[in-house]
Design an enzyme around this catalytic site. Structure first.
Site, PDB file in Angstrom:
ATOM      1  N   ARG A 264       0.192   7.715  -8.870  1.00  0.00           N
ATOM      2  CA  ARG A 264      -0.296   8.418  -7.915  1.00  0.00           C
ATOM      3  C   ARG A 264       0.493   9.755  -7.375  1.00  0.00           C
ATOM      4  O   ARG A 264       1.644   9.417  -6.985  1.00  0.00           O
ATOM      5  CB  ARG A 264      -0.601   7.496  -6.430  1.00  0.00           C
ATOM      6  CG  ARG A 264      -1.685   6.357  -6.822  1.00  0.00           C
ATOM      7  CD  ARG A 264      -1.985   5.683  -5.598  1.00  0.00           C
ATOM      8  NE  ARG A 264      -2.802   4.313  -6.118  1.00  0.00           N
ATOM      9  CZ  ARG A 264      -3.118   3.572  -5.298  1.00  0.00           C
ATOM     10  NH1 ARG A 264      -3.023   3.715  -4.052  1.00  0.00           N
ATOM     11  NH2 ARG A 264      -3.880   2.294  -5.694  1.00  0.00           N
ATOM     12  N   ARG A 279       5.714   3.941  -0.237  1.00  0.00           N
ATOM     13  CA  ARG A 279       4.787   4.813  -1.073  1.00  0.00           C
ATOM     14  C   ARG A 279       5.428   5.584  -2.056  1.00  0.00           C
ATOM     15  O   ARG A 279       6.164   6.550  -1.854  1.00  0.00           O
ATOM     16  CB  ARG A 279       4.342   5.978   0.078  1.00  0.00           C
ATOM     17  CG  ARG A 279       3.211   6.663  -0.400  1.00  0.00           C
ATOM     18  CD  ARG A 279       2.520   7.659   1.004  1.00  0.00           C
ATOM     19  NE  ARG A 279       2.207   6.878   1.699  1.00  0.00           N
ATOM     20  CZ  ARG A 279       0.861   6.474   2.124  1.00  0.00           C
ATOM     21  NH1 ARG A 279      -0.010   6.659   1.071  1.00  0.00           N
ATOM     22  NH2 ARG A 279       0.331   5.755   3.195  1.00  0.00           N
ATOM     23  N   GLU A 351       0.064  -1.791   5.666  1.00  0.00           N
ATOM     24  CA  GLU A 351      -0.776  -2.148   4.540  1.00  0.00           C
ATOM     25  C   GLU A 351      -0.283  -2.778   3.558  1.00  0.00           C
ATOM     26  O   GLU A 351       0.717  -2.101   3.033  1.00  0.00           O
ATOM     27  CB  GLU A 351      -2.108  -1.203   4.254  1.00  0.00           C
ATOM     28  CG  GLU A 351      -2.866  -1.492   3.521  1.00  0.00           C
ATOM     29  CD  GLU A 351      -3.632  -0.327   2.642  1.00  0.00           C
ATOM     30  OE1 GLU A 351      -3.980  -0.505   1.398  1.00  0.00           O
ATOM     31  OE2 GLU A 351      -3.557   0.685   3.218  1.00  0.00           O
ATOM     32  N   SER A 354      -5.797  -4.040   0.343  1.00  0.00           N
ATOM     33  CA  SER A 354      -7.065  -3.603   0.642  1.00  0.00           C
ATOM     34  C   SER A 354      -8.086  -4.199  -0.340  1.00  0.00           C
ATOM     35  O   SER A 354      -8.055  -3.892  -1.319  1.00  0.00           O
ATOM     36  CB  SER A 354      -6.845  -2.144   0.546  1.00  0.00           C
ATOM     37  OG  SER A 354      -8.337  -1.580   1.260  1.00  0.00           O
ATOM     38  N   ARG A 394       5.654  -3.129  -2.223  1.00  0.00           N
ATOM     39  CA  ARG A 394       5.716  -3.369  -0.822  1.00  0.00           C
ATOM     40  C   ARG A 394       5.985  -4.817  -0.451  1.00  0.00           C
ATOM     41  O   ARG A 394       6.466  -5.053   0.409  1.00  0.00           O
ATOM     42  CB  ARG A 394       4.172  -3.075  -0.523  1.00  0.00           C
ATOM     43  CG  ARG A 394       3.882  -1.534  -0.430  1.00  0.00           C
ATOM     44  CD  ARG A 394       2.560  -1.085   0.226  1.00  0.00           C
ATOM     45  NE  ARG A 394       2.472   0.387   0.361  1.00  0.00           N
ATOM     46  CZ  ARG A 394       1.566   0.910   1.040  1.00  0.00           C
ATOM     47  NH1 ARG A 394       0.930   0.208   2.098  1.00  0.00           N
ATOM     48  NH2 ARG A 394       1.394   2.442   0.840  1.00  0.00           N
TER      49      ARG A 394
END
Length: 430
Positions: A264, A279, A351, A354, A394
């Site tokens: 990403r 991230r 988070e 999701s 994460r």
């Protein structure tokens, strides 16, 4: 993508949905495009009928020896064909404009999705586990980015040297831990009825379009040339495995999983979570994807959340589950639960998973249908669901911070030790 007929007949519903999403849509532009497009289609159909009628006359006139009238009819047909060609070109332009317009409208939130402005209005559903009281244990917890350097398992400098900011090299026990997490996640999902895939990580434009990454989020995607992209998540590949197909009702629900590298650009997240491995531009994630009948998709969403929670419970990590409100809902989703894991370095939940029900939004874009002749005629679009189960980076950060010890070592959760050759602790460098 929404059903254009639904939008045409229910503009007020879309007004309300977009307002709840803290956005809007160009109703005037939609109806102008739609009206012109339908007008062109009707005119072409009338001209085709005229052409067919004139064409039939030609043969009859020739048989009757009325050559002049036959030639006049031929000329009329040529003129009609020219008009049809011009209108056909205009219709192609309108079809493209209408398709692009519809492709940029997000999904309509489900009735059960809470209405709210942004992430600050996401209601909490439950908490599981208690964060450690490090003060009671007599030491100050360190952030995973410090623990990673001190144990030699995360190398941010060499990651930046190789690829730039937000890339990290994992070494030694760090690499082993990442691989152990992926295997643990996949084995768990497989044992619970998921089918594992290893899809390509480079996909074509239409595949990204099918799950809603394009055209809206093209700036966040990595281009590889030749109109191809590195996947931002295995959801893209897994969902499109059935693009253009008609499934049988007896096959549903289908439950798929894959562990892949994900890429990403994160164009819209400058300055967010720049430290550590929360991230990254490249990371490994195990994804869950489901195809379900519309009447079963809500239950499948709940079971998907339970699957991700089970992983965290096995790891002994404290977490909470929240419902995303309309203002924080993703583009393709109609309902989403986020699972947030406790990270001492943030003194907050962050988070880690999701899970979303997209309804028929993605299926309509990718043309994925199913047939159920016992209950209805024809074909219907399936409902697609996706969820993280989980990202290894994460999860690793959460393990490092929640399982750290006063001497700088990190205890390996018991469930992961068989995947790590029996390693129980990751020790700091001498």
């Amino acid at each position: 993508m929404l059903d254009i007929k639904f939008v045409r007949e229910n503009p007020e519903a879309l007004d309300a949905a977009m307002a709840n999403r803290q956005g809007s849509w160009d109703r005037e532009r939609f109806f102008a495009l739609d009206e012109e497009r339908r007008s062109v289609i009707a005119e072409v159909e009338d001209l085709q009928a005229t052409r067919n009628a004139e064409s039939k006359k030609i043969g009859a006139l020739m048989k009757e020896g009325k050559r002049d009238e036959a030639e006049a009819a031929k000329d009329a047909v040529r003129q009609v064909n020219e008009k049809i060609e011009v209108l056909g070109a205009r219709r192609a332009e309108l079809d493209t404009e209408a398709s692009d317009f519809m492709a940029r409208i997000p999904n309509i939130p489900a009735d059960v999705t809470p209405v709210g402005k942004d992430e600050n209005e996401n209601p909490e559903r439950r908490r599981v586990g208690e964060p450690r009281d490090f003060a009671a244990e007599g030491f100050e917890p360190k952030a995973h980015w410090d623990l990673g350097v001190e144990t030699g398992i995360l190398d941010f400098d060499r990651g930046a040297k190789l690829s730039g900011a937000r890339f990290t090299v994992l070494s030694g026990a760090g690499a082993t831990l990442d691989r152990a997490l992926q295997n643990f996640f996949l084995n768990t999902h497989i044992s619970h009825g998921f089918t594992e895939f290893i899809p390509p990580v480079i996909v074509n434009r239409e595949i990204m379009y099918g799950t809603g990454q394009l055209p809206k989020f093209e700036d966040d995607a990595y281009h590889t040339g030749e109109d191809q992209f590195l996947i931002p998540t295995a959801e893209v590949a897994l969902t499109n495995l059935h693009a253009g197909e008609v499934l049988d009702a007896s096959q549903l629900p289908l439950r798929y999983t894959a562990g892949t590298p994900c890429f990403r650009e994160e164009a819209g997240s400058a300055g967010r979570d720049t430290r550590g491995i929360i991230r990254q531009h490249q990371f490994t994630k195990v994804e869950m994807v489901k195809f379900a009948k519309p009447e079963e998709s809500d239950d499948e969403l709940e079971s998907m959340v339970a699957e991700a929670e089970f992983i965290l419970q096995q790891l002994g990590l404290p977490y909470r589950v929240i419902s995303l409100c309309t203002g924080d809902l993703g583009f393709s989703a109609r309902q989403t639960y986020d699972i947030e894991v406790w990270l001492p370095s943030y003194n907050a939940y962050k988070e880690i998973s999701s899970c979303s029900n997209c309804g028929d939004f993605q299926a309509r874009r990718a043309n994925i249908k199913y047939r159920d002749p016992e209950n209805f005629k024809g074909q219907r679009f399936v409902h697609t669901l996706n969820g993280s189960g989980l990202p290894t980076g994460r999860t690793m950060a959460a393990i490092m911070e929640n399982y750290q010890n006063a001497d700088g070592s990190i205890t390996v959760p018991e469930v992961l030790r068989p995947y790590m050759g029996g390693i129980e602790r990751i020790e700091p460098l001498a």
